[in-house]
Design a protein around this motif. Sequence first.
Motif, PDB file in Angstrom:
ATOM      1  N   THR A   1       0.836  -1.196   0.000  1.00 52.40           N
ATOM      2  CA  THR A   1       0.000   0.000   0.000  1.00 52.40           C
ATOM      3  C   THR A   1       0.874   1.252   0.000  1.00 52.40           C
ATOM      4  O   THR A   1       0.645   2.196  -0.747  1.00 52.40           O
ATOM      5  CB  THR A   1      -0.928  -0.014   1.233  1.00 52.40           C
ATOM      6  OG1 THR A   1      -1.652  -1.240   1.215  1.00 52.40           O
ATOM      7  CG2 THR A   1      -1.890   1.142   1.226  1.00 52.40           C
TER       8      THR A   1
ATOM      9  N   ARG B   1      -2.237   5.529   7.228  1.00 52.78           N
ATOM     10  CA  ARG B   1      -2.557   4.200   7.758  1.00 52.78           C
ATOM     11  C   ARG B   1      -2.336   4.259   9.264  1.00 52.78           C
ATOM     12  O   ARG B   1      -1.320   4.774   9.740  1.00 52.78           O
ATOM     13  CB  ARG B   1      -1.646   3.141   7.148  1.00 52.78           C
ATOM     14  CG  ARG B   1      -1.746   1.831   7.901  1.00 52.78           C
ATOM     15  CD  ARG B   1      -1.133   0.689   7.167  1.00 52.78           C
ATOM     16  NE  ARG B   1      -1.935   0.327   6.012  1.00 52.78           N
ATOM     17  CZ  ARG B   1      -1.763  -0.823   5.337  1.00 52.78           C
ATOM     18  NH1 ARG B   1      -0.846  -1.672   5.703  1.00 52.78           N
ATOM     19  NH2 ARG B   1      -2.536  -1.099   4.302  1.00 52.78           N
TER      20      ARG B   1
ATOM     21  N   HIS C   1     -10.422  -0.147   4.432  1.00 56.42           N
ATOM     22  CA  HIS C   1      -9.236   0.001   3.585  1.00 56.42           C
ATOM     23  C   HIS C   1      -9.783   0.293   2.182  1.00 56.42           C
ATOM     24  O   HIS C   1      -9.786  -0.563   1.296  1.00 56.42           O
ATOM     25  CB  HIS C   1      -8.447  -1.310   3.619  1.00 56.42           C
ATOM     26  CG  HIS C   1      -7.076  -1.232   3.014  1.00 56.42           C
ATOM     27  ND1 HIS C   1      -6.610  -0.140   2.314  1.00 56.42           N
ATOM     28  CD2 HIS C   1      -6.059  -2.127   3.003  1.00 56.42           C
ATOM     29  CE1 HIS C   1      -5.379  -0.376   1.911  1.00 56.42           C
ATOM     30  NE2 HIS C   1      -5.022  -1.571   2.318  1.00 56.42           N
TER      31      HIS C   1
ATOM     32  N   GLN D   1      -8.017  -0.431  -1.208  1.00 55.64           N
ATOM     33  CA  GLN D   1      -7.871  -1.866  -1.508  1.00 55.64           C
ATOM     34  C   GLN D   1      -9.155  -2.389  -2.145  1.00 55.64           C
ATOM     35  O   GLN D   1      -9.122  -3.129  -3.126  1.00 55.64           O
ATOM     36  CB  GLN D   1      -7.540  -2.652  -0.232  1.00 55.64           C
ATOM     37  CG  GLN D   1      -7.356  -4.141  -0.470  1.00 55.64           C
ATOM     38  CD  GLN D   1      -6.089  -4.478  -1.255  1.00 55.64           C
ATOM     39  OE1 GLN D   1      -5.028  -3.917  -0.986  1.00 55.64           O
ATOM     40  NE2 GLN D   1      -6.182  -5.379  -2.222  1.00 55.64           N
TER      41      GLN D   1
ATOM     42  N   ARG E   1     -10.106  -5.186   7.570  1.00 53.11           N
ATOM     43  CA  ARG E   1     -10.644  -3.943   6.980  1.00 53.11           C
ATOM     44  C   ARG E   1     -10.876  -4.126   5.480  1.00 53.11           C
ATOM     45  O   ARG E   1     -11.702  -3.455   4.890  1.00 53.11           O
ATOM     46  CB  ARG E   1      -9.679  -2.798   7.243  1.00 53.11           C
ATOM     47  CG  ARG E   1      -8.244  -3.091   6.837  1.00 53.11           C
ATOM     48  CD  ARG E   1      -7.297  -2.133   7.526  1.00 53.11           C
ATOM     49  NE  ARG E   1      -5.911  -2.438   7.212  1.00 53.11           N
ATOM     50  CZ  ARG E   1      -4.895  -2.093   7.978  1.00 53.11           C
ATOM     51  NH1 ARG E   1      -5.102  -1.450   9.108  1.00 53.11           N
ATOM     52  NH2 ARG E   1      -3.669  -2.350   7.625  1.00 53.11           N
TER      53      ARG E   1
ATOM     54  N   ARG F   1      -5.955 -12.902   4.830  1.00 52.90           N
ATOM     55  CA  ARG F   1      -4.972 -13.376   5.809  1.00 52.90           C
ATOM     56  C   ARG F   1      -5.600 -13.390   7.206  1.00 52.90           C
ATOM     57  O   ARG F   1      -6.429 -12.543   7.517  1.00 52.90           O
ATOM     58  CB  ARG F   1      -3.800 -12.374   5.784  1.00 52.90           C
ATOM     59  CG  ARG F   1      -2.656 -12.649   6.681  1.00 52.90           C
ATOM     60  CD  ARG F   1      -1.578 -11.573   6.438  1.00 52.90           C
ATOM     61  NE  ARG F   1      -2.003 -10.255   6.876  1.00 52.90           N
ATOM     62  CZ  ARG F   1      -1.808  -9.758   8.101  1.00 52.90           C
ATOM     63  NH1 ARG F   1      -1.206 -10.465   9.024  1.00 52.90           N
ATOM     64  NH2 ARG F   1      -2.226  -8.538   8.407  1.00 52.90           N
TER      65      ARG F   1
ATOM     66  N   GLN G   1      -5.451 -12.223  10.690  1.00 52.30           N
ATOM     67  CA  GLN G   1      -4.781 -11.050  11.248  1.00 52.30           C
ATOM     68  C   GLN G   1      -4.326 -11.361  12.682  1.00 52.30           C
ATOM     69  O   GLN G   1      -4.902 -10.846  13.650  1.00 52.30           O
ATOM     70  CB  GLN G   1      -5.741  -9.860  11.237  1.00 52.30           C
ATOM     71  CG  GLN G   1      -6.397  -9.610   9.881  1.00 52.30           C
ATOM     72  CD  GLN G   1      -5.708  -8.540   9.083  1.00 52.30           C
ATOM     73  OE1 GLN G   1      -5.399  -7.478   9.598  1.00 52.30           O
ATOM     74  NE2 GLN G   1      -5.451  -8.811   7.821  1.00 52.30           N
TER      75      GLN G   1
ATOM     76  N   PRO H   1      -5.335  -9.772  -1.059  1.00 57.21           N
ATOM     77  CA  PRO H   1      -4.760  -8.418  -0.984  1.00 57.21           C
ATOM     78  C   PRO H   1      -3.284  -8.407  -0.605  1.00 57.21           C
ATOM     79  O   PRO H   1      -2.621  -7.383  -0.734  1.00 57.21           O
ATOM     80  CB  PRO H   1      -5.597  -7.742   0.114  1.00 57.21           C
ATOM     81  CG  PRO H   1      -6.063  -8.871   0.982  1.00 57.21           C
ATOM     82  CD  PRO H   1      -6.242 -10.048   0.066  1.00 57.21           C
ATOM     83  N   GLY H   2      -2.747  -9.547  -0.133  1.00 60.14           N
ATOM     84  CA  GLY H   2      -1.383  -9.589   0.390  1.00 60.14           C
ATOM     85  C   GLY H   2      -1.335  -8.911   1.749  1.00 60.14           C
ATOM     86  O   GLY H   2      -2.210  -8.111   2.061  1.00 60.14           O
TER      87      GLY H   2
HETATM   88  C1  NCD Z   1      -4.084  -5.589   3.902  1.00 64.39           C
HETATM   89  C2  NCD Z   1      -4.094  -4.602   5.044  1.00 64.39           C
HETATM   90  O1  NCD Z   1      -3.069  -4.034   5.405  1.00 64.39           O
HETATM   91  O2  NCD Z   1      -5.169  -4.388   5.539  1.00 64.39           O
HETATM   92  N1  NCD Z   1      -2.939  -5.541   3.113  1.00 64.39           N
HETATM   93  C3  NCD Z   1      -2.802  -4.588   2.141  1.00 64.39           C
HETATM   94  O3  NCD Z   1      -3.040  -3.431   2.342  1.00 64.39           O
HETATM   95  N2  NCD Z   1      -2.425  -5.007   0.924  1.00 64.39           N
HETATM   96  C4  NCD Z   1      -4.419  -6.954   4.333  1.00 64.39           C
HETATM   97  C5  NCD Z   1      -3.592  -7.604   5.392  1.00 64.39           C
HETATM   98  O4  NCD Z   1      -2.783  -7.010   6.082  1.00 64.39           O
HETATM   99  O5  NCD Z   1      -3.792  -8.807   5.549  1.00 64.39           O
END
Ligand code: NCD
Length: 308
Positions: free
Chosen positions: A59, A108, A136, A139, A169, A224, A226, A264-265
């Motif tokens: 991001t 963020r 988010h 995203q 999020r 993922r 969290q 989203p990674g």
């Molecule tokens: C996400 C986030 O930070 O919310 N990642 C991202 O922005 N690509 C998802 C995550 O952290 O699992």
Amino acid sequence: MALSTQHLLGIKDLKPEDIQLILSTAQQFKEVLQRPVKKVPSLRDVTIVNLFFENSTRTRMSFELAERRLSADTLNFTASASSVAKGETLLDTVNNILSMKVDMVVMRHSASGAPHFLAKHIPAAIVNAGDGINEHPTQALLDAFSMQERTGKLEGLKVAIIGDIMHSRVALSNIYLLGKMGAEVMIAGPPTLIPKYITEALDVRVTYNVKEALQWCDVANVLRIQLERQNQPLFSSLREYNLAYGISRRLLESLDKEIVIMHPGPINRGVELDSDVADGPHSIILHQVENGVAVRMAVLYLLANREN
Ligand code: NCD
């Protein structure tokens, strides 16, 4: 056309026309990004600060690149290396930065609602780059752009969101966006990671059976776990999570249809997604990352132009 909002705090506050405008503007920027010269002068003389109070790879780099491609001046702030570590408040930190004539803030923060709080107190436009377990928005916009690019539509599209719904999020922003754009949403994962209010408050189907969700959907957006946001264990072990809810090639091959896989990674390989699925032909994960730059260019461009 202009956005109906001064900030991008969340998808919740956007109208469908705003989302449409961002997606069509992103399409134009995507075309710019295919050219040998990828830079446009659209945000010359606009200064943007990237305030990251929480870790980020994609991001943050995506916003930085979007800003540079638009010729904005940028400043980067990392909380751990700042006076926040000396006890300065969020508002003081931001007001000090703004007094140096900064026009926009990309933020963020690990606290849900932090950008909404700032928006009440500062004159600059704010873009939420992820606030705690709330939203988010960029995203969800890049996810929507990527779904539309791959499948040709959002209206009537069946999207399964699979994994840690409670702490994600990305899940909430996707649910809001897909609902506003006429897509259907099914949530899947362990019962302990799906908030009980979700079916009533938000118009989604719920299943605890991942295969059922995969069989139903056109697109699966896999999330993922969290772990950093869980104070107590909500499932037995990562290995058991993988066995019950992880997506393997064998599982995909057992479906009687082809679906698109998104994430989203960062991916936890071997937990929510096996490597041969993440890197396989159904995955559009790296296209999502590519599209993120064009979508963020669109958001920054539309917010900056609205102000003028
Ligand atoms: C996400 C986030 O930070 O919310 N990642 C991202 O922005 N690509 C998802 C995550 O952290 O699992």
